[in-house]
Design a protein around this motif. Sequence first.
Motif, PDB file in Angstrom:
ATOM      1  N   ALA A  53      -3.828   7.875   6.992  1.00  0.00           N
ATOM      2  CA  ALA A  53      -3.700   7.987   5.532  1.00  0.00           C
ATOM      3  C   ALA A  53      -4.437   9.206   5.013  1.00  0.00           C
ATOM      4  O   ALA A  53      -3.900   9.967   4.205  1.00  0.00           O
ATOM      5  N   TYR A  54      -5.668   9.407   5.468  1.00  0.00           N
ATOM      6  CA  TYR A  54      -6.468  10.537   4.990  1.00  0.00           C
ATOM      7  C   TYR A  54      -5.814  11.868   5.354  1.00  0.00           C
ATOM      8  O   TYR A  54      -5.885  12.836   4.605  1.00  0.00           O
ATOM      9  N   GLN A  55      -5.158  11.883   6.520  1.00  0.00           N
ATOM     10  CA  GLN A  55      -4.524  13.115   6.998  1.00  0.00           C
ATOM     11  C   GLN A  55      -3.087  13.268   6.494  1.00  0.00           C
ATOM     12  O   GLN A  55      -2.432  14.268   6.791  1.00  0.00           O
ATOM     13  N   GLY A  56      -2.591  12.273   5.765  1.00  0.00           N
ATOM     14  CA  GLY A  56      -1.246  12.372   5.203  1.00  0.00           C
ATOM     15  C   GLY A  56      -0.137  12.231   6.220  1.00  0.00           C
ATOM     16  O   GLY A  56       0.955  12.766   6.035  1.00  0.00           O
ATOM     17  N   ALA A  79     -13.669   1.237   1.715  1.00  0.00           N
ATOM     18  CA  ALA A  79     -12.426   1.940   1.388  1.00  0.00           C
ATOM     19  C   ALA A  79     -11.268   1.446   2.254  1.00  0.00           C
ATOM     20  O   ALA A  79     -11.421   1.237   3.452  1.00  0.00           O
ATOM     21  N   THR A  80     -10.121   1.278   1.623  1.00  0.00           N
ATOM     22  CA  THR A  80      -8.898   0.968   2.354  1.00  0.00           C
ATOM     23  C   THR A  80      -8.206   2.286   2.722  1.00  0.00           C
ATOM     24  O   THR A  80      -8.616   3.365   2.265  1.00  0.00           O
ATOM     25  N   ALA A  81      -7.142   2.192   3.470  1.00  0.00           N
ATOM     26  CA  ALA A  81      -6.359   3.385   3.809  1.00  0.00           C
ATOM     27  C   ALA A  81      -5.830   4.050   2.539  1.00  0.00           C
ATOM     28  O   ALA A  81      -5.798   5.280   2.446  1.00  0.00           O
ATOM     29  N   ALA A  82      -5.449   3.250   1.550  1.00  0.00           N
ATOM     30  CA  ALA A  82      -4.946   3.822   0.298  1.00  0.00           C
ATOM     31  C   ALA A  82      -6.031   4.623  -0.418  1.00  0.00           C
ATOM     32  O   ALA A  82      -5.749   5.683  -0.981  1.00  0.00           O
ATOM     33  N   LEU A  91      -0.459  12.273  -1.462  1.00  0.00           N
ATOM     34  CA  LEU A  91       0.374  11.435  -2.322  1.00  0.00           C
ATOM     35  C   LEU A  91       1.506  10.736  -1.579  1.00  0.00           C
ATOM     36  O   LEU A  91       1.824   9.584  -1.880  1.00  0.00           O
ATOM     37  N   GLU A  92       2.125  11.413  -0.623  1.00  0.00           N
ATOM     38  CA  GLU A  92       3.204  10.772   0.142  1.00  0.00           C
ATOM     39  C   GLU A  92       2.664   9.617   0.981  1.00  0.00           C
ATOM     40  O   GLU A  92       3.301   8.573   1.103  1.00  0.00           O
ATOM     41  N   ALA A  93       1.482   9.800   1.555  1.00  0.00           N
ATOM     42  CA  ALA A  93       0.853   8.725   2.328  1.00  0.00           C
ATOM     43  C   ALA A  93       0.510   7.559   1.407  1.00  0.00           C
ATOM     44  O   ALA A  93       0.746   6.392   1.748  1.00  0.00           O
ATOM     45  N   GLY A 101       2.889  -2.461   0.357  1.00  0.00           N
ATOM     46  CA  GLY A 101       2.257  -3.618  -0.260  1.00  0.00           C
ATOM     47  C   GLY A 101       0.825  -3.442  -0.726  1.00  0.00           C
ATOM     48  O   GLY A 101       0.204  -4.400  -1.179  1.00  0.00           O
ATOM     49  N   THR A 102       0.287  -2.241  -0.666  1.00  0.00           N
ATOM     50  CA  THR A 102      -1.059  -2.009  -1.172  1.00  0.00           C
ATOM     51  C   THR A 102      -1.053  -2.133  -2.691  1.00  0.00           C
ATOM     52  O   THR A 102      -0.192  -1.566  -3.352  1.00  0.00           O
ATOM     53  N   ALA A 103      -2.006  -2.868  -3.207  1.00  0.00           N
ATOM     54  CA  ALA A 103      -2.147  -2.985  -4.668  1.00  0.00           C
ATOM     55  C   ALA A 103      -2.892  -1.763  -5.182  1.00  0.00           C
ATOM     56  O   ALA A 103      -3.800  -1.266  -4.536  1.00  0.00           O
TER      57      ALA A 103
END
Length: 107
Positions: A53-56, A79-82, A91-93, A101-103
Amino acid sequence: LGKKRPPAEPEPQLPLIAAVAANDEKAVRKLLGEGADPNQTDKAGKTALHHAAYQGRTAMIGVLLAAKAELLKTDAEGATAAHLAADGGQLEALKALVEAGTAIETA
């Protein structure tokens, strides 16, 4: 959110996280097929999904989620992946994680 979290260097003993960091989807698929745990954490509590996620790496996010990576797992800082995708400006990640399903918290 809002706190920049530099990506942790992959630990050599965690080949799945190292493969994600190297953007080696073939190796990630192979490791998962051999039973690698997609929810294993590094010393900072980050999983392969956090790193992707951090690397997109949106394709990698899909591979990890298909392998049952925990979408809402938090690292040592909570911290979550989001969160990491947002912190990294990916942003794409972030979109891929939200679609999975991430809130999203709003203030």
